[in-house]
Each structure stands twice: as structure tokens, then as C-alpha cells.
Design a protein around this motif. Sequence first.
Motif, PDB file in Angstrom:
ATOM      1  N   LEU A 183      -6.744   5.586 -10.185  1.00 20.16           N
ATOM      2  CA  LEU A 183      -8.106   6.123 -10.316  1.00 20.16           C
ATOM      3  C   LEU A 183      -9.169   5.096  -9.956  1.00 20.16           C
ATOM      4  O   LEU A 183     -10.322   5.443  -9.737  1.00 20.16           O
ATOM      5  CB  LEU A 183      -8.350   6.691 -11.708  1.00 20.16           C
ATOM      6  N   SER A 184      -8.790   3.832  -9.838  1.00 18.12           N
ATOM      7  CA  SER A 184      -9.734   2.761  -9.512  1.00 18.12           C
ATOM      8  C   SER A 184      -9.741   2.470  -8.011  1.00 18.12           C
ATOM      9  O   SER A 184      -8.754   1.976  -7.462  1.00 18.12           O
ATOM     10  CB  SER A 184      -9.357   1.486 -10.282  1.00 18.12           C
ATOM     11  N   GLU A 185     -10.847   2.765  -7.365  1.00 14.39           N
ATOM     12  CA  GLU A 185     -10.929   2.492  -5.932  1.00 14.39           C
ATOM     13  C   GLU A 185     -10.860   0.990  -5.634  1.00 14.39           C
ATOM     14  O   GLU A 185     -10.337   0.588  -4.595  1.00 14.39           O
ATOM     15  CB  GLU A 185     -12.184   3.123  -5.305  1.00 14.39           C
ATOM     16  N   ASN A 186     -11.345   0.158  -6.551  1.00 16.81           N
ATOM     17  CA  ASN A 186     -11.269  -1.286  -6.321  1.00 16.81           C
ATOM     18  C   ASN A 186      -9.828  -1.792  -6.399  1.00 16.81           C
ATOM     19  O   ASN A 186      -9.426  -2.671  -5.633  1.00 16.81           O
ATOM     20  CB  ASN A 186     -12.150  -2.035  -7.313  1.00 16.81           C
ATOM     21  N   MET A 187      -9.047  -1.255  -7.327  1.00  7.68           N
ATOM     22  CA  MET A 187      -7.626  -1.620  -7.399  1.00  7.68           C
ATOM     23  C   MET A 187      -6.912  -1.199  -6.111  1.00  7.68           C
ATOM     24  O   MET A 187      -6.124  -1.961  -5.547  1.00  7.68           O
ATOM     25  CB  MET A 187      -6.959  -0.952  -8.605  1.00  7.68           C
ATOM     26  N   ILE A 188      -7.206   0.004  -5.637  1.00 10.60           N
ATOM     27  CA  ILE A 188      -6.582   0.496  -4.397  1.00 10.60           C
ATOM     28  C   ILE A 188      -6.968  -0.389  -3.212  1.00 10.60           C
ATOM     29  O   ILE A 188      -6.122  -0.691  -2.360  1.00 10.60           O
ATOM     30  CB  ILE A 188      -6.952   1.980  -4.141  1.00 10.60           C
ATOM     31  N   GLU A 189      -8.202  -0.839  -3.161  1.00  7.85           N
ATOM     32  CA  GLU A 189      -8.623  -1.723  -2.061  1.00  7.85           C
ATOM     33  C   GLU A 189      -7.829  -3.029  -2.071  1.00  7.85           C
ATOM     34  O   GLU A 189      -7.408  -3.509  -1.014  1.00  7.85           O
ATOM     35  CB  GLU A 189     -10.131  -1.999  -2.118  1.00  7.85           C
TER      36      GLU A 189
END
Length: 190
Positions: free
Chosen positions: A67-73
Motif C-alpha cells: 500500500l506504500s508507494e514509497n516502499m514500492i519505489e
Amino acid sequence: MNDREFFNNLASKWDEICNHDDKKLREIINLSNIRENSKILDVGTGTGVLVKYLLECSPIVIKAVDLSENMIEVAKSKYNNDNVEFIVSDIMDFHEGEFEYIFLYSVYPHFIDKDKLFLHLHKLLNINGKIVIAHSESKERINNIHKKNDSVKDHMLPSVEVTSNIMSKYFEVEKSIDNEDMYYISAVKR
């Protein structure tokens, strides 16, 4: 602060502040008996810690959801592999595909309604597919870390007995470990 904000704020330093023991991660993979050419869902992938180990099992695809776009990046920056698809989504809003394996590595305490989680994941898993919940630390260590942070102080890791009881409504529990080294439960959809 909600979970998404909490993990977005930590994404850039997550791999520095969290210890993920290579030996324990390999043990988690070995316990899971992953067949080659499988479709794998990595729930709460974070920075993709488990992806490296899942790729060694020669899957057809890994869908790594967080759910975290920063983690995915951060995760995307670590992998350039056509077999891995990183997806920003709350898993409860994710309905794509059927999988042979679903992994929840270092994420399970963050789901408050565990019964609802298992009902949803049951729909995403093929018959005879396997769900794995794992932490490379003990339940006590995880809970002590969470207690110290107001944002996740209520996100406790229950005993494997409690989790097995909830899971058994939807899956057949096959293995469980709850000791000073790790937390592991695997179950199969029949």
C-alpha cells in the motif's frame, strides 16, 4: 498517522533499520517448498526483501503488492526482472489472478481484521495453493518493537495457535513454528 503514511515515511531507510537474516529467509523459502513455474503473490512486499529469494525458485510471475508507494519505489529500484510486477494497492482492494503461493513476510501484524484478510486471500489462491505467514524474528521481538511506536503499538503478532485457529476456517494448516528465531505458518487451500 495511518499505515500508508507510516510506511511511506520509513521507506528510504527501511533496509537499514530492519534486519532480515539471509539464513532465516532461506529457511523460510525452504520450508515453503516452492515449485518452479509458480505464480506467487507477495503481500506487503515493502522494499522487496523476499523477492530476491522468491526469484531463486524460478516463478512464472511474482506480483509484489504494497500500500506504500514509497516502499514500492525502493523495491523497483532493486530489481529489473520481467517476472516481477510491483503494484501499489491495499491487498484488500487487489483482485488480480489466482496464485499457487501467497506470502505475507513481515506484514501480518498490520492486518487488524485477520479473518477478513484470510477470507480475501482464500479467493486469490488456487486449489492446493499455499499461504505462508513468516517473520525472521520471534513473536516477542516483533511485538516489543511495535509496542515502542505509537503508530503500530496495537499491531501485535498473535501466537501461531491463534493464527492457526483463524486460518483453519479457510485453509488446512500444515506447518507452524513459533520460537526465539522465527515465526512461520503455512497452510493449503483444499
